[in-house]
Each structure stands twice: as structure tokens, then as C-alpha cells.
Design a protein around this motif. Structure first.
Motif, PDB file in Angstrom:
ATOM      1  N   ASP A 122       3.232   2.959   4.301  1.00 62.39           N
ATOM      2  CA  ASP A 122       2.607   2.364   3.123  1.00 62.39           C
ATOM      3  C   ASP A 122       2.694   3.337   1.953  1.00 62.39           C
ATOM      4  O   ASP A 122       2.799   4.546   2.139  1.00 62.39           O
TER       5      ASP A 122
ATOM      6  N   LYS B  82      -2.960   0.713   1.555  1.00 58.13           N
ATOM      7  CA  LYS B  82      -2.468   0.068   2.771  1.00 58.13           C
ATOM      8  C   LYS B  82      -2.777  -1.424   2.692  1.00 58.13           C
ATOM      9  O   LYS B  82      -3.930  -1.833   2.739  1.00 58.13           O
ATOM     10  N   ARG B  83      -1.726  -2.199   2.569  1.00 57.13           N
ATOM     11  CA  ARG B  83      -1.873  -3.651   2.440  1.00 57.13           C
ATOM     12  C   ARG B  83      -2.158  -4.268   3.811  1.00 57.13           C
ATOM     13  O   ARG B  83      -1.582  -3.861   4.816  1.00 57.13           O
TER      14      ARG B  83
ATOM     15  N   ARG C  29      -1.688  -6.847   6.668  1.00 60.09           N
ATOM     16  CA  ARG C  29      -0.431  -7.478   7.096  1.00 60.09           C
ATOM     17  C   ARG C  29      -0.517  -8.990   7.312  1.00 60.09           C
ATOM     18  O   ARG C  29       0.428  -9.693   6.958  1.00 60.09           O
TER      19      ARG C  29
ATOM     20  N   ALA D 223      -5.903  -4.986   0.063  1.00 55.89           N
ATOM     21  CA  ALA D 223      -5.387  -3.682   0.475  1.00 55.89           C
ATOM     22  C   ALA D 223      -6.553  -2.709   0.564  1.00 55.89           C
ATOM     23  O   ALA D 223      -7.604  -2.920  -0.049  1.00 55.89           O
TER      24      ALA D 223
END
Length: 153
Positions: free
Chosen positions: A40, A58-59, A61, A69
Motif C-alpha cells: 500500500d 491502506k485501502r 479490499r 482507507a
């Protein structure tokens, strides 16, 4: 990769109670393991070519959650706090997130880290909850404060 490794390890060493990760866990990683953990986006703040801060995003999923995020690995060397570097780094991350279609940034901050909580509040994050004993530290349990900032304007 060397600069990233240096600032990430500095962060874990300098502020161990601020992170879920431990210095000992990251310090032994091979280059391949570093690359795998850093899939990420991670942004680094520099002063005169020297890394002084880090912030990642951090997105989520799953497709139904991909508009969200989490802010991760947030650290700024103590001597650069209250100088504008943290705000600038956060602005870069938020601009990136907006460009990626992210509508909401979330984070967890140590409940004992009042300066960090105030920083996030000043920049539009609101507290939405707490996780009692979210982290186990050498001194005991530390609550996580969950904060959110909507990116739609």
C-alpha cells in the motif's frame, strides 16, 4: 527502500506504544518481506534529504468497502513536530486518497496520545469509538481511539 526502512524502524523504536507493530518484528525482515508489507502507498517527509516522517494509507479490499482507507505508520520525528510537516504529510495523503476515489479515512490512535488526538481533531477527524485494551504494551492495556474523516466536501 533504505530510507523507508530507516524511518519506519526509527518510528517503532522512538514511539513503541504508538504502533501495533514492534521494532523487533520489522527489524529482522528481508528486503522481500519489506516489499510485501509495503504494497500500500507510503509517503515519507524529508528535511534536507533526511527522512523525518512517514504516513501510509491502506485501502479496504472488499468492493463494498473500497471507498474507505486506514491511515497507518504515522510518525514524525519529535524535533519536527508543530512545524507544519505533519499537516503537509497528511494533506499529501488525503489528496492521494481523494484521487483514488477514497471517501473516508479512518485511524486508531493511542488513547494516551493526547497530542496526536488533538492533531487529528484539528484536521477534521472525529472520534467515533474506542476499543478497550486495543493494544497490549509492556505497561498493560492501552485503549485505541477510533477516528474518521469524511473526504467528500
Amino acid at each position: 527502500m533504505a530510507r523507508l526502512r530507516r524511518i519506519r524502524l526509527e518510528a517503532l523504536r522512538a514511539e513503541p506504544s504508538s504502533f501495533a507493530s514492534r521494532f523487533e518484528d520489522w527489524g529482522i525482515l528481508s528486503d522481500d518481506e519489506w516489499r510485501q508489507r509495503l504494497n500500500d502507498p507510503v509517503f515519507i517527509a524529508f528535511n534536507n534529504g533526511e527522512p523525518i516522517g512517514i504516513m501510509g494509507v491502506k485501502r479496504f479490499r472488499p468492493r463494498k468497502m473500497a471507498h474507505r482507507a486506514t491511515l497507518v505508520m504515522v510518525y514524525l520525528r519529535e524535533s519536527f513536530r508543530s512545524t507544519g510537516f505533519a499537516k503537509n504529510l497528511l494533506d499529501v495523503v488525503i489528496d492521494f486518497a481523494r484521487g483514488e476515489g477514497i471517501l473516508q479515512i479512518e485511524l486508531a490512535v493511542n488513547a494516551e496520545s493526547l497530542a496526536a488526538s488533538r492533531f487529528y481533531q484539528r484536521h477534521g477527524f472525529i472520534e467515533v469509538g474506542r476499543i478497550p485494551g486495543g493494544l497490549l504494551d509492556h505497561d498493560g492495556e492501552i485503549d485505541d481511539v477510533i477516528m474518521v474523516r469524511r473526504l467528500r466536501e
